[in-house]
Design a protein around this motif. Structure first.
Motif, PDB file in Angstrom:
ATOM      1  N   VAL A 190      17.151  12.598  74.013  1.00  0.00           N
ATOM      2  CA  VAL A 190      15.866  11.895  73.897  1.00  0.00           C
ATOM      3  C   VAL A 190      15.912  10.922  72.718  1.00  0.00           C
ATOM      4  O   VAL A 190      16.643  11.127  71.758  1.00  0.00           O
ATOM      5  CB  VAL A 190      14.675  12.874  73.719  1.00  0.00           C
ATOM      6  CG1 VAL A 190      14.549  13.775  74.913  1.00  0.00           C
ATOM      7  CG2 VAL A 190      14.799  13.672  72.436  1.00  0.00           C
ATOM      8  N   GLU A 191      15.125   9.874  72.837  1.00  0.00           N
ATOM      9  CA  GLU A 191      15.000   8.906  71.739  1.00  0.00           C
ATOM     10  C   GLU A 191      14.163   9.522  70.621  1.00  0.00           C
ATOM     11  O   GLU A 191      13.241  10.301  70.886  1.00  0.00           O
ATOM     12  CB  GLU A 191      14.304   7.636  72.235  1.00  0.00           C
ATOM     13  CG  GLU A 191      15.122   6.862  73.258  1.00  0.00           C
ATOM     14  CD  GLU A 191      16.343   6.192  72.647  1.00  0.00           C
ATOM     15  OE1 GLU A 191      16.209   5.600  71.552  1.00  0.00           O
ATOM     16  OE2 GLU A 191      17.426   6.296  73.253  1.00  0.00           O
ATOM     17  N   LYS A 192      14.481   9.172  69.381  1.00  0.00           N
ATOM     18  CA  LYS A 192      13.684   9.669  68.253  1.00  0.00           C
ATOM     19  C   LYS A 192      13.190   8.485  67.413  1.00  0.00           C
ATOM     20  O   LYS A 192      13.664   8.260  66.296  1.00  0.00           O
ATOM     21  CB  LYS A 192      14.514  10.633  67.410  1.00  0.00           C
ATOM     22  CG  LYS A 192      14.881  11.916  68.167  1.00  0.00           C
ATOM     23  CD  LYS A 192      15.675  12.890  67.316  1.00  0.00           C
ATOM     24  CE  LYS A 192      15.917  14.187  68.068  1.00  0.00           C
ATOM     25  NZ  LYS A 192      16.770  15.129  67.336  1.00  0.00           N
ATOM     26  N   PRO A 193      12.245   7.713  68.005  1.00  0.00           N
ATOM     27  CA  PRO A 193      11.783   6.502  67.309  1.00  0.00           C
ATOM     28  C   PRO A 193      11.044   6.806  66.002  1.00  0.00           C
ATOM     29  O   PRO A 193      10.871   5.924  65.168  1.00  0.00           O
ATOM     30  CB  PRO A 193      10.832   5.858  68.334  1.00  0.00           C
ATOM     31  CG  PRO A 193      10.412   6.962  69.233  1.00  0.00           C
ATOM     32  CD  PRO A 193      11.552   7.917  69.284  1.00  0.00           C
ATOM     33  N   TRP A 194      10.664   8.066  65.819  1.00  0.00           N
ATOM     34  CA  TRP A 194       9.927   8.478  64.622  1.00  0.00           C
ATOM     35  C   TRP A 194      10.845   8.771  63.437  1.00  0.00           C
ATOM     36  O   TRP A 194      10.385   8.970  62.317  1.00  0.00           O
ATOM     37  CB  TRP A 194       9.090   9.723  64.933  1.00  0.00           C
ATOM     38  CG  TRP A 194       9.875  10.767  65.709  1.00  0.00           C
ATOM     39  CD1 TRP A 194       9.872  10.937  67.061  1.00  0.00           C
ATOM     40  CD2 TRP A 194      10.807  11.722  65.185  1.00  0.00           C
ATOM     41  NE1 TRP A 194      10.741  11.954  67.416  1.00  0.00           N
ATOM     42  CE2 TRP A 194      11.324  12.452  66.284  1.00  0.00           C
ATOM     43  CE3 TRP A 194      11.263  12.038  63.906  1.00  0.00           C
ATOM     44  CZ2 TRP A 194      12.267  13.470  66.132  1.00  0.00           C
ATOM     45  CZ3 TRP A 194      12.196  13.054  63.751  1.00  0.00           C
ATOM     46  CH2 TRP A 194      12.687  13.760  64.863  1.00  0.00           C
ATOM     47  N   ALA A 195      12.167   8.833  63.705  1.00  0.00           N
ATOM     48  CA  ALA A 195      13.101   9.302  62.680  1.00  0.00           C
ATOM     49  C   ALA A 195      13.168   8.363  61.484  1.00  0.00           C
ATOM     50  O   ALA A 195      13.051   7.138  61.616  1.00  0.00           O
ATOM     51  CB  ALA A 195      14.492   9.474  63.285  1.00  0.00           C
ATOM     52  N   VAL A 196      13.380   8.946  60.324  1.00  0.00           N
ATOM     53  CA  VAL A 196      13.463   8.178  59.085  1.00  0.00           C
ATOM     54  C   VAL A 196      14.914   7.782  58.883  1.00  0.00           C
ATOM     55  O   VAL A 196      15.710   8.529  58.321  1.00  0.00           O
ATOM     56  CB  VAL A 196      12.959   9.033  57.902  1.00  0.00           C
ATOM     57  CG1 VAL A 196      12.957   8.230  56.621  1.00  0.00           C
ATOM     58  CG2 VAL A 196      11.581   9.588  58.194  1.00  0.00           C
ATOM     59  N   THR A 197      15.256   6.590  59.409  1.00  0.00           N
ATOM     60  CA  THR A 197      16.661   6.183  59.405  1.00  0.00           C
ATOM     61  C   THR A 197      16.892   4.847  58.713  1.00  0.00           C
ATOM     62  O   THR A 197      17.971   4.267  58.816  1.00  0.00           O
ATOM     63  CB  THR A 197      17.181   6.078  60.865  1.00  0.00           C
ATOM     64  OG1 THR A 197      16.275   5.237  61.587  1.00  0.00           O
ATOM     65  CG2 THR A 197      17.265   7.427  61.528  1.00  0.00           C
ATOM     66  N   GLY A 198      15.873   4.351  58.045  1.00  0.00           N
ATOM     67  CA  GLY A 198      16.008   3.024  57.424  1.00  0.00           C
ATOM     68  C   GLY A 198      15.460   1.957  58.353  1.00  0.00           C
ATOM     69  O   GLY A 198      15.771   1.952  59.539  1.00  0.00           O
ATOM     70  N   THR A 199      14.642   1.071  57.824  1.00  0.00           N
ATOM     71  CA  THR A 199      13.982   0.078  58.683  1.00  0.00           C
ATOM     72  C   THR A 199      14.870  -1.121  58.965  1.00  0.00           C
ATOM     73  O   THR A 199      14.630  -1.862  59.907  1.00  0.00           O
ATOM     74  CB  THR A 199      12.701  -0.454  58.009  1.00  0.00           C
ATOM     75  OG1 THR A 199      13.097  -1.137  56.809  1.00  0.00           O
ATOM     76  CG2 THR A 199      11.748   0.683  57.662  1.00  0.00           C
ATOM     77  N   LYS A 200      15.911  -1.324  58.155  1.00  0.00           N
ATOM     78  CA  LYS A 200      16.742  -2.530  58.214  1.00  0.00           C
ATOM     79  C   LYS A 200      15.852  -3.775  58.223  1.00  0.00           C
ATOM     80  O   LYS A 200      16.182  -4.784  58.826  1.00  0.00           O
ATOM     81  CB  LYS A 200      17.653  -2.509  59.452  1.00  0.00           C
ATOM     82  CG  LYS A 200      18.572  -1.298  59.460  1.00  0.00           C
ATOM     83  CD  LYS A 200      19.555  -1.329  60.629  1.00  0.00           C
ATOM     84  CE  LYS A 200      20.471  -0.125  60.627  1.00  0.00           C
ATOM     85  NZ  LYS A 200      19.814   1.155  60.948  1.00  0.00           N
ATOM     86  N   MET A 201      14.699  -3.674  57.626  1.00  0.00           N
ATOM     87  CA  MET A 201      13.697  -4.747  57.541  1.00  0.00           C
ATOM     88  C   MET A 201      13.281  -5.247  58.927  1.00  0.00           C
ATOM     89  O   MET A 201      12.864  -6.375  59.094  1.00  0.00           O
ATOM     90  CB  MET A 201      14.244  -5.932  56.710  1.00  0.00           C
ATOM     91  CG  MET A 201      14.776  -5.570  55.346  1.00  0.00           C
ATOM     92  SD  MET A 201      13.524  -4.871  54.277  1.00  0.00           S
ATOM     93  CE  MET A 201      12.790  -6.363  53.639  1.00  0.00           C
ATOM     94  N   GLN A 202      13.397  -4.386  59.945  1.00  0.00           N
ATOM     95  CA  GLN A 202      13.062  -4.851  61.294  1.00  0.00           C
ATOM     96  C   GLN A 202      11.893  -4.111  61.912  1.00  0.00           C
ATOM     97  O   GLN A 202      11.486  -4.387  63.031  1.00  0.00           O
ATOM     98  CB  GLN A 202      14.300  -4.731  62.196  1.00  0.00           C
ATOM     99  CG  GLN A 202      15.303  -5.841  61.907  1.00  0.00           C
ATOM    100  CD  GLN A 202      16.634  -5.630  62.556  1.00  0.00           C
ATOM    101  OE1 GLN A 202      16.789  -4.751  63.394  1.00  0.00           O
ATOM    102  NE2 GLN A 202      17.605  -6.442  62.178  1.00  0.00           N
TER     103      GLN A 202
END
Lengths: 353, 221
Positions: A190-202
């Motif tokens: 499953v996708e985890k769009p909530w994860a804290v992975t760094g925004t890469k300013m995007q």
């Protein structure tokens, strides 16, 4: 060499977790689950994983909280007293809607109790454990094979619903050795769009948190979470039925108690008593419908547990007290014998008031 | 295999869960049945359940003295060693069979008795291996464990026991398929294979000195 290997229950959990893509394990040794940590200590460094013996159970569960926030499969394991220590962290993980796997290889309690097997953490596992309104998905393996299979399933369900899962085993299943076919390599689908992975300013930054400053928002979050719990109760109940179709007496038991009970049911059948067994594989969600269905034709239920009687309450609720429910149990590290279960079946068959 | 020339001290070491306890119990029973006064020393400080103490009654009935921790099979999780073990290595009267805990961690417990055993120099130090255990699937992996144990217990290995099995699913083929890895381990370590264990139901398939029939305790679950 064949695909099957001979493993301890605790080792099977560890290897199955690795095969399910778990590369982060945080724990602290405690009998009777120590082999799990020991196995992770040997394997994780060889596969670029992290094994970390934390300074305490409390530290370990909070490390789980952190890794799960970053969207990765993560687990911890302990035995009863250690799982009590983890409860605050588990509540925070549940309150942050994070997936995680917590393994409890139960030993006798309360307090320091003992190192021999037990199932007396049933209430803690199924009724909350920590503070606040929440549930864990609780799976109860009854063999070394299920230790492996349910570990993989626990990760999947936990990811799917964003609800922490618990594998609730007892010391015997943890320590015993049986042949096992290990599950195939898998991972999170499953996708985890909530994860804290760094925004890469995007994108806007994600926040993983269990604190809500506005009461209305906290209420909304709780209600939304319970809608997911309802879905789990509707879709994820698992149990095994054994000779229940024509049963007069239905035994309900999980884990090691179910293995003993199965032998007792066979012994009862050999004596002409129509006994059957419902073995919950998930104890939350509890197989309420299966119990209610059996209540239509059985004289009564026998709840077999390694506790002073905890699951028996769920059996009574599930049959809405339309049938008598008796308890057959041993505690303190003892396991009921097939004869003791058979005796309880006979009593129920003779009619209980 | 186990003849009248059995060494006075036989030590079973090996990877965790390789079957040392089952082998040690059966070996002690065999020595006793050959008329040798025998004692089984449980020096496993690692394993909490399924210990040689489970077979205590059977062993005592067969005349085997059982030296185990006072806390074995209780709720006390205390890795101590019974002082009577010193009697076994110092007095040199009875045949002694040592059931040692798994891996190097378990073998540490043996170290304090090693000087006595070495001095007497009438011992077998056997490495028990089950190639169906996930961390000793190959001779190479097993050899690694063997060397780890060797480092900590200060007692050199003298042979290998091939105890490859799949529990209840063990069949003839399962035993035969282990021979190749066992031979490789023998070549790697330059140690002879003392015997291959065979459970009750397969004893008529494997006869002769190379095999040791073992009886397993039945479970009620």
């Amino acid at each position: 060499m064949s695909e099957k290997v001979l493993m301890k229950g605790n080792e099977a959990i560890a290897e199955a977790a690795i095969r399910a893509g778990c590369r982060h394990y945080f724990g602290y040794p405690i009998t009777p689950q120590t082999e799990l940590a020991a196995y992770m200590a040997k394997r994780m460094p060889k596969i670029d994983g992290v094994f970390l013996q934390a300074e305490s159970e409390i530290a370990a569960i909070n490390m789980v909280y952190g890794v799960s926030s970053a969207g990765l499969r993560v687990m911890t394991s302990s035995s009863s007293p250690g799982v009590s220590l983890k409860q605050e962290g588990i509540s925070y993980i549940a309150g942050s809607d994070l997936p995680a796997l917590i393994v409890n290889v139960e030993r006798g309690g309360p307090g320091l109790g003992g190192i021999q097997p037990s199932q007396s953490d049933y209430f803690q596992a199924t009724k909350g454990g920590g503070h606040g309104d929440y549930h864990l998905i609780v799976l109860t393996p009854a063999s070394v094979q299920e230790m492996a299979d349910l570990t993989a399933l626990a990760f999947d369900l936990s990811d799917k619903y964003r609800v922490p899962a618990m594998l609730l085993a007892d010391g015997t299943i943890g320590q015993m050795m049986e042949p096992v076919e290990l599950p195939a390599e898998s991972g999170c689908t499953v996708e985890k769009p909530w994860a804290v992975t760094g925004t890469k300013m995007q994108r806007r930054h994600n926040i993983v948190n269990s604190l809500y400053l506005v009461p209305e928002e906290l209420e909304r979050t709780n209600i939304e979470r319970f809608e997911r719990y309802a879905q789990i109760e509707a879709n994820e109940v698992r149990y095994e039925k054994f000779m229940t179709e024509d049963a007069d007496v239905c035994v309900v038991a999980f884990g090691i108690a179910a293995r003993v009970s199965k032998n007792a049911v066979i012994a009862a059948r050999n004596e002409g008593i129509k006994a059957g067994l419902i073995r919950p594989i998930t104890v939350w969600p509890f197989p309420k419908k299966a119990i209610a269905e059996a209540a239509k034709h059985v004289k009564g239920f026998v709840s077999v547990e390694l506790s002073m009687g905890q699951m028996i309450e769920d059996v009574r609720l599930a049959c809405e007290c339309t049938r008598p429910v008796s308890l057959c149990s041993r505690v303190g590290g003892m396991i009921p014998s097939p004869d003791e279960v058979l005796e309880s079946i006979k009593k129920m068959n003779g009619g209980l008031k | 295999m186990i003849t009248d020339e059995a060494k006075r001290v036989t030590v079973f070491c090996g990877h965790y869960g390789s079957g040392k306890t089952n082998i040690a119990v059966n070996y002690a029973l065999r020595l006793s049945s050959l008329g040798k006064p025998t004692a089984l020393a449980d020096v496993d400080i690692v394993n909490p359940y399924f210990r040689s103490k489970d077979s205590e009654n059977e062993l005592r009935d067969a005349g085997v003295e059982v030296v185990s921790l006072p806390f074995a099979n209780t709720n006390v999780d205390l890795p101590s060693l019974p002082s009577q073990v010193y009697g076994l290595v110092e007095q040199r009267v009875r045949y002694a069979v040592f059931d040692v805990g798994g891996d190097d961690r378990g073998a540490y417990a043996l170290g304090r008795f090693s000087p006595y055993i070495l001095e007497e120099n009438n011992f077998e130090m056997l490495f028990v291996v089950n190639f169906y255990r996930p961390l000793t699937r190959t001779a190479k992996e097993a050899f690694e464990v063997m060397r780890e144990i060797d480092k900590v217990c200060e007692l050199p290995f003298t042979g290998i026991v091939n105890n490859s099995n799949l529990g209840d699913l063990t069949d003839e083929d399962c035993v035969r398929r282990s021979f190749e890895e066992a031979q490789k381990l023998s070549d790697l370590s330059q140690m002879p294979i003392r015997f291959t264990s065979v459970c009750d139901k397969l004893t008529d398939r494997f006869r002769g000195d190379a095999f040791f029939p073992i009886h397993l305790q039945s479970k009620f679950f």
